[in-house]
Design a protein around this motif. Structure first.
Motif, PDB file in Angstrom:
ATOM      1  N   ARG A  38       0.823  -1.218   0.000  1.00 40.03           N
ATOM      2  CA  ARG A  38       0.000   0.000   0.000  1.00 40.03           C
ATOM      3  C   ARG A  38       0.853   1.263   0.000  1.00 40.03           C
ATOM      4  O   ARG A  38       0.372   2.357  -0.286  1.00 40.03           O
ATOM      5  CB  ARG A  38      -0.961   0.005   1.187  1.00 40.03           C
ATOM      6  CG  ARG A  38      -0.280   0.157   2.531  1.00 40.03           C
ATOM      7  CD  ARG A  38      -1.283   0.120   3.652  1.00 40.03           C
ATOM      8  NE  ARG A  38      -2.087   1.322   3.606  1.00 40.03           N
ATOM      9  CZ  ARG A  38      -2.125   2.226   4.570  1.00 40.03           C
ATOM     10  NH1 ARG A  38      -1.441   2.037   5.665  1.00 40.03           N
ATOM     11  NH2 ARG A  38      -2.850   3.302   4.464  1.00 40.03           N
ATOM     12  N   HIS A  39       2.140   1.165   0.322  1.00 43.41           N
ATOM     13  CA  HIS A  39       3.035   2.322   0.335  1.00 43.41           C
ATOM     14  C   HIS A  39       3.673   2.589  -1.036  1.00 43.41           C
ATOM     15  O   HIS A  39       4.345   3.601  -1.212  1.00 43.41           O
ATOM     16  CB  HIS A  39       4.147   2.132   1.368  1.00 43.41           C
ATOM     17  CG  HIS A  39       3.636   1.898   2.751  1.00 43.41           C
ATOM     18  ND1 HIS A  39       2.880   2.821   3.435  1.00 43.41           N
ATOM     19  CD2 HIS A  39       3.752   0.831   3.576  1.00 43.41           C
ATOM     20  CE1 HIS A  39       2.556   2.339   4.622  1.00 43.41           C
ATOM     21  NE2 HIS A  39       3.073   1.126   4.723  1.00 43.41           N
ATOM     22  N   LYS A  46      11.980   7.007  -4.614  1.00 39.68           N
ATOM     23  CA  LYS A  46      12.183   5.571  -4.416  1.00 39.68           C
ATOM     24  C   LYS A  46      10.905   4.765  -4.599  1.00 39.68           C
ATOM     25  O   LYS A  46      10.826   3.610  -4.230  1.00 39.68           O
ATOM     26  CB  LYS A  46      12.801   5.278  -3.048  1.00 39.68           C
ATOM     27  CG  LYS A  46      14.177   5.878  -2.862  1.00 39.68           C
ATOM     28  CD  LYS A  46      14.843   5.322  -1.630  1.00 39.68           C
ATOM     29  CE  LYS A  46      14.605   6.225  -0.462  1.00 39.68           C
ATOM     30  NZ  LYS A  46      15.276   5.788   0.758  1.00 39.68           N
ATOM     31  N   GLU A  47       9.849   5.409  -5.105  1.00 42.05           N
ATOM     32  CA  GLU A  47       8.547   4.793  -5.358  1.00 42.05           C
ATOM     33  C   GLU A  47       7.937   4.193  -4.091  1.00 42.05           C
ATOM     34  O   GLU A  47       7.212   3.213  -4.139  1.00 42.05           O
ATOM     35  CB  GLU A  47       8.645   3.752  -6.469  1.00 42.05           C
ATOM     36  CG  GLU A  47       9.070   4.363  -7.791  1.00 42.05           C
ATOM     37  CD  GLU A  47       9.256   3.348  -8.893  1.00 42.05           C
ATOM     38  OE1 GLU A  47       9.421   2.150  -8.607  1.00 42.05           O
ATOM     39  OE2 GLU A  47       9.241   3.764 -10.054  1.00 42.05           O
ATOM     40  N   CYS A  48       8.251   4.790  -2.926  1.00 44.14           N
ATOM     41  CA  CYS A  48       7.738   4.304  -1.645  1.00 44.14           C
ATOM     42  C   CYS A  48       7.392   5.496  -0.756  1.00 44.14           C
ATOM     43  O   CYS A  48       8.199   6.403  -0.589  1.00 44.14           O
ATOM     44  CB  CYS A  48       8.777   3.419  -0.959  1.00 44.14           C
ATOM     45  SG  CYS A  48       8.184   2.695   0.582  1.00 44.14           S
ATOM     46  N   VAL A  55      14.351   0.347   0.222  1.00 42.47           N
ATOM     47  CA  VAL A  55      13.645  -0.051  -0.986  1.00 42.47           C
ATOM     48  C   VAL A  55      14.531  -0.930  -1.861  1.00 42.47           C
ATOM     49  O   VAL A  55      15.634  -0.536  -2.230  1.00 42.47           O
ATOM     50  CB  VAL A  55      13.180   1.201  -1.762  1.00 42.47           C
ATOM     51  CG1 VAL A  55      12.372   0.795  -2.977  1.00 42.47           C
ATOM     52  CG2 VAL A  55      12.354   2.100  -0.863  1.00 42.47           C
ATOM     53  N   PRO A  56      14.045  -2.131  -2.202  1.00 44.69           N
ATOM     54  CA  PRO A  56      14.827  -3.012  -3.071  1.00 44.69           C
ATOM     55  C   PRO A  56      14.849  -2.509  -4.511  1.00 44.69           C
ATOM     56  O   PRO A  56      13.985  -1.742  -4.929  1.00 44.69           O
ATOM     57  CB  PRO A  56      14.095  -4.348  -2.976  1.00 44.69           C
ATOM     58  CG  PRO A  56      12.718  -4.000  -2.572  1.00 44.69           C
ATOM     59  CD  PRO A  56      12.801  -2.739  -1.771  1.00 44.69           C
ATOM     60  N   GLU A  66       9.993  -4.779   6.364  1.00 41.16           N
ATOM     61  CA  GLU A  66       9.214  -4.865   7.606  1.00 41.16           C
ATOM     62  C   GLU A  66       8.013  -3.932   7.596  1.00 41.16           C
ATOM     63  O   GLU A  66       7.111  -4.057   8.425  1.00 41.16           O
ATOM     64  CB  GLU A  66      10.107  -4.553   8.795  1.00 41.16           C
ATOM     65  CG  GLU A  66      11.196  -5.578   8.994  1.00 41.16           C
ATOM     66  CD  GLU A  66      12.150  -5.214  10.118  1.00 41.16           C
ATOM     67  OE1 GLU A  66      11.913  -4.201  10.801  1.00 41.16           O
ATOM     68  OE2 GLU A  66      13.122  -5.953  10.296  1.00 41.16           O
ATOM     69  N   LEU A  67       7.972  -2.988   6.660  1.00 39.96           N
ATOM     70  CA  LEU A  67       6.884  -2.021   6.593  1.00 39.96           C
ATOM     71  C   LEU A  67       5.809  -2.422   5.584  1.00 39.96           C
ATOM     72  O   LEU A  67       4.856  -1.682   5.357  1.00 39.96           O
ATOM     73  CB  LEU A  67       7.451  -0.646   6.219  1.00 39.96           C
ATOM     74  CG  LEU A  67       8.508  -0.114   7.186  1.00 39.96           C
ATOM     75  CD1 LEU A  67       9.147   1.148   6.640  1.00 39.96           C
ATOM     76  CD2 LEU A  67       7.909   0.132   8.550  1.00 39.96           C
ATOM     77  N   PHE A  68       5.936  -3.617   4.994  1.00 37.39           N
ATOM     78  CA  PHE A  68       4.994  -4.081   3.971  1.00 37.39           C
ATOM     79  C   PHE A  68       3.581  -4.200   4.535  1.00 37.39           C
ATOM     80  O   PHE A  68       3.362  -4.743   5.615  1.00 37.39           O
ATOM     81  CB  PHE A  68       5.430  -5.453   3.434  1.00 37.39           C
ATOM     82  CG  PHE A  68       4.457  -6.039   2.459  1.00 37.39           C
ATOM     83  CD1 PHE A  68       4.482  -5.679   1.134  1.00 37.39           C
ATOM     84  CD2 PHE A  68       3.491  -6.942   2.879  1.00 37.39           C
ATOM     85  CE1 PHE A  68       3.582  -6.212   0.229  1.00 37.39           C
ATOM     86  CE2 PHE A  68       2.579  -7.475   1.990  1.00 37.39           C
ATOM     87  CZ  PHE A  68       2.620  -7.113   0.657  1.00 37.39           C
TER      88      PHE A  68
END
Length: 95
Positions: A38-39, A46-48, A55-56, A66-68
């Motif tokens: 959702r982020h 960083k598209e987040c 960010v990978p 961990e923030l997924f």
């Protein structure tokens, strides 16, 4: 209702219970990926939207963030991204 960002299929997942190896039953893409979070937002750095997220590089692959949090499945189609990249490459190719 959560959904897959790759194919748009509605997912029967309760309370963000998505493991790293879980895949969409419709398209077999990884569910615990940036594009399904959702982020995820193409318009931010960083598209987040999470400023502290690591960010990978590959936004489609499963990760350990961990923030997924599973998103609503807004169909972030990677085909359109690939089409844009190929258009840009053809624009800047030497003739």
């Amino acid at each position: 209702m959560p959904g897959c960002a790759h194919c748009g299929r509605t997912l029967d997942i309760i309370a963000n219970q998505v493991g790293r190896n879980d895949a969409c039953p419709g398209c077999d893409e990884d569910l615990r990926s940036c594009r399904n979070c959702r982020h995820f937002d193409l318009s931010v750095a960083k598209e987040c939207k999470e400023p502290f997220a690591e960010v990978p590089r590959d936004k489609d692959a499963a990760n350990f963030c961990e923030l997924f949090q599973l998103g609503e499945g807004g169909l972030h189609v990677k085909d359109s991204r690939d089409a844009l990249l190929s258009a840009a490459e053809s624009l800047f190719r030497k003739k």
